[in-house]
Scaffold this active site. Structure first.
Site, PDB file in Angstrom:
ATOM      1  N   SER A  56       0.850  -1.194   0.000  1.00  0.00           N
ATOM      2  CA  SER A  56       0.000   0.000   0.000  1.00  0.00           C
ATOM      3  C   SER A  56       0.882   1.240   0.000  1.00  0.00           C
ATOM      4  O   SER A  56       2.101   1.162   0.185  1.00  0.00           O
ATOM      5  CB  SER A  56      -0.905   0.006   1.226  1.00  0.00           C
ATOM      6  OG  SER A  56      -0.112   0.191   2.387  1.00  0.00           O
ATOM      7  N   ASP A  94      -1.153  -1.507  -4.035  1.00  0.00           N
ATOM      8  CA  ASP A  94      -2.536  -1.444  -3.551  1.00  0.00           C
ATOM      9  C   ASP A  94      -2.953   0.035  -3.465  1.00  0.00           C
ATOM     10  O   ASP A  94      -2.217   0.854  -2.921  1.00  0.00           O
ATOM     11  CB  ASP A  94      -2.553  -2.099  -2.148  1.00  0.00           C
ATOM     12  CG  ASP A  94      -3.949  -2.393  -1.641  1.00  0.00           C
ATOM     13  OD1 ASP A  94      -4.878  -2.438  -2.459  1.00  0.00           O
ATOM     14  OD2 ASP A  94      -4.083  -2.609  -0.418  1.00  0.00           O
ATOM     15  N   ASP A 116      -6.680   3.544  -7.982  1.00  0.00           N
ATOM     16  CA  ASP A 116      -7.982   3.726  -7.326  1.00  0.00           C
ATOM     17  C   ASP A 116      -8.413   5.180  -7.481  1.00  0.00           C
ATOM     18  O   ASP A 116      -8.033   6.044  -6.705  1.00  0.00           O
ATOM     19  CB  ASP A 116      -7.889   3.344  -5.846  1.00  0.00           C
ATOM     20  CG  ASP A 116      -9.220   3.575  -5.137  1.00  0.00           C
ATOM     21  OD1 ASP A 116     -10.203   3.943  -5.813  1.00  0.00           O
ATOM     22  OD2 ASP A 116      -9.273   3.385  -3.900  1.00  0.00           O
ATOM     23  N   HIS A 190     -13.155  -1.731   4.407  1.00  0.00           N
ATOM     24  CA  HIS A 190     -11.791  -1.773   4.950  1.00  0.00           C
ATOM     25  C   HIS A 190     -11.788  -1.765   6.484  1.00  0.00           C
ATOM     26  O   HIS A 190     -12.681  -1.206   7.103  1.00  0.00           O
ATOM     27  CB  HIS A 190     -10.983  -0.575   4.446  1.00  0.00           C
ATOM     28  CG  HIS A 190     -10.676  -0.641   2.975  1.00  0.00           C
ATOM     29  ND1 HIS A 190     -11.172   0.231   2.069  1.00  0.00           N
ATOM     30  CD2 HIS A 190      -9.909  -1.515   2.276  1.00  0.00           C
ATOM     31  CE1 HIS A 190     -10.732  -0.085   0.857  1.00  0.00           C
ATOM     32  NE2 HIS A 190      -9.961  -1.141   0.955  1.00  0.00           N
ATOM     33  N   ASN A 277      -8.538  -9.464  -1.110  1.00  0.00           N
ATOM     34  CA  ASN A 277      -7.542  -8.747  -0.315  1.00  0.00           C
ATOM     35  C   ASN A 277      -7.730  -9.018   1.178  1.00  0.00           C
ATOM     36  O   ASN A 277      -8.834  -8.863   1.694  1.00  0.00           O
ATOM     37  CB  ASN A 277      -7.679  -7.241  -0.535  1.00  0.00           C
ATOM     38  CG  ASN A 277      -7.282  -6.816  -1.939  1.00  0.00           C
ATOM     39  OD1 ASN A 277      -6.938  -7.646  -2.774  1.00  0.00           O
ATOM     40  ND2 ASN A 277      -7.317  -5.528  -2.183  1.00  0.00           N
ATOM     41  N   ASP A 279      -5.900  -8.003   4.798  1.00  0.00           N
ATOM     42  CA  ASP A 279      -4.886  -7.223   5.509  1.00  0.00           C
ATOM     43  C   ASP A 279      -5.186  -7.192   7.007  1.00  0.00           C
ATOM     44  O   ASP A 279      -4.357  -7.581   7.836  1.00  0.00           O
ATOM     45  CB  ASP A 279      -4.839  -5.800   4.929  1.00  0.00           C
ATOM     46  CG  ASP A 279      -3.660  -4.988   5.466  1.00  0.00           C
ATOM     47  OD1 ASP A 279      -2.797  -5.559   6.163  1.00  0.00           O
ATOM     48  OD2 ASP A 279      -3.593  -3.779   5.187  1.00  0.00           O
ATOM     49  N   SER A 280      -6.391  -6.789   7.364  1.00  0.00           N
ATOM     50  CA  SER A 280      -6.725  -6.648   8.790  1.00  0.00           C
ATOM     51  C   SER A 280      -6.546  -7.955   9.562  1.00  0.00           C
ATOM     52  O   SER A 280      -6.085  -7.944  10.699  1.00  0.00           O
ATOM     53  CB  SER A 280      -8.166  -6.155   8.957  1.00  0.00           C
ATOM     54  OG  SER A 280      -8.279  -4.829   8.470  1.00  0.00           O
TER      55      SER A 280
HETATM   56 ZN   LIG Z   1      -8.514  -1.824  -0.457  1.00  0.00          ZN
END
Ligand SMILES: [Zn+2]
Length: 333
Positions: A56, A94, A116, A190, A277, A279-280
């Site tokens: 990211s 990302d 994005d 997110h 995706n 991540d968390s």
């Molecule tokens: Zn995202």
């Protein structure tokens, strides 16, 4: 100018085509340090799963883009050392938010970038996404664009119907931008607090929040408009309750954290969704492992003694996602 092919990386084109046809999804795991990268590569090598290393903008700032690129190059060599003969590893940006950022990643060896521009008006989103795709395609780098707005911690707006991707726009958007995959908004979000308590119901037995289901009707409508086109889901951590419990039992404070149930992600993986995706969940797994060590062994001060367990917890999590949720094990032998 460094081309990703010289680093042993691959783009997403063939990987996604196979995933869409095969009814599974490729994991995109974010990384910004060595332990996370080791865990991702160990899990992918052991399960022979194609994998997307995701960086990211925040990770670039934290870890340095150049260093991350060399780490990804090292990851290919490490994967081979682990006995993975033909590793399929993508290095992906990302949430790129400008042409300049995407260009700099293409130029330095990323094999895939996301632009994005979903917060911009429709025509501006198309113009910027097309500009990135035109540049990236000169080097055979694949491009993910986004249509629709996800809610989440980075976005003050709550997830409402009007933020979903509009199926009537997807043909126009994908053909005019030339993007290789499309991130859509169908109710994922997110962060570790994907839904407000008032958006959820509460399980009377456990007292835990039950999130609203993903908008599979919207997803299927999009699939019908773009048969076989690779679809991406962001914000798809499940926020496993066991990690939240460990964190809270060892001095943490994560009340009412809630994610996307894994059964729904498994279901989505069988559709045109070919990249999910996560991540968390890895942040939670690491934090739980580290908090436990700190709480139980307050005299410990060797970083390897808490980052080691964190790495082991990550690897377990990644293998679980690959094998039981996304179905990508054995797809990159
Ligand atoms: Zn995202």
């Amino acid at each position: 100018m460094v081309n990703y092919k010289d680093l042993g990386l691959v783009n997403t084109r063939e990987m996604f085509a196979k995933a869409v046809a095969g009814g599974y999804a490729i994991p995109a795991f974010n990384f910004n340090n060595m332990e996370q990268l080791q865990a991702i590569i160990q899990a992918a090598a052991e399960t022979k799963s194609p994998v997307i290393l995701q960086v990211s903008k925040g990770a670039r700032n934290y870890a340095n883009q150049t260093l991350l690129r060399y780490m990804a190059e090292g990851a290919v060599a490490y994967a081979k050392e682990l006995g993975w003969e033909h590793p399929q590893i993508v290095l992906h940006l990302d949430h790129g938010d400008s042409f300049e950022l995407c260009k700099s990643c293409v130029d330095m060896g990323f094999s895939s970038v996301m632009i994005d521009a979903s917060s911009l008006p429709y025509e501006e989103n198309i113009a910027l996404s097309k500009k990135v795709a035109d540049y990236a395609h000169q080097y055979d780098v694949t491009v993910e664009a986004e249509l629709g707005v996800l809610a989440g911690v980075e976005d003050e707006v709550a997830a409402e119907e009007s933020h979903y991707t509009r199926p009537e726009e997807v043909i126009d958007f994908s053909s005019r931008t030339g993007c290789d995959s499309l991130a859509i908004s169908v109710g994922t979000s997110h962060g570790a607090y994907k839904f407000k308590p008032e958006q959820c119901t509460r399980d009377p037995k456990t007292g835990r929040l039950v999130p609203p289901p993903l908008a599979f009707d919207v997803l299927h409508e999009i699939e019908k408009k773009l048969p076989g086109f690779p679809i991406v889901l962001h914000g798809s951590s499940s926020v496993p309750q066991e990690y939240v419990d460990i964190i809270n039992e060892h001095g943490g404070k994560l009340p009412d954290a809630v994610g996307i149930p894994e059964e729904q992600l498994r279901e989505a993986s069988k559709s045109a969704v070919c990249k999910i995706n996560i991540d968390s969940d890895s942040r939670l797994a690491m934090t739980a492992a580290i908090r436990k060590v700190f709480d139980e062994k307050p005299g410990e001060f060797d970083p390897r003694k808490y980052l080691g367990p964190a790495r082991a917890a990550l690897k377990t999590l990644y293998i679980h996602k690959i094998v039981n949720v996304l179905g990508s094990a054995g797809k990159a032998r």
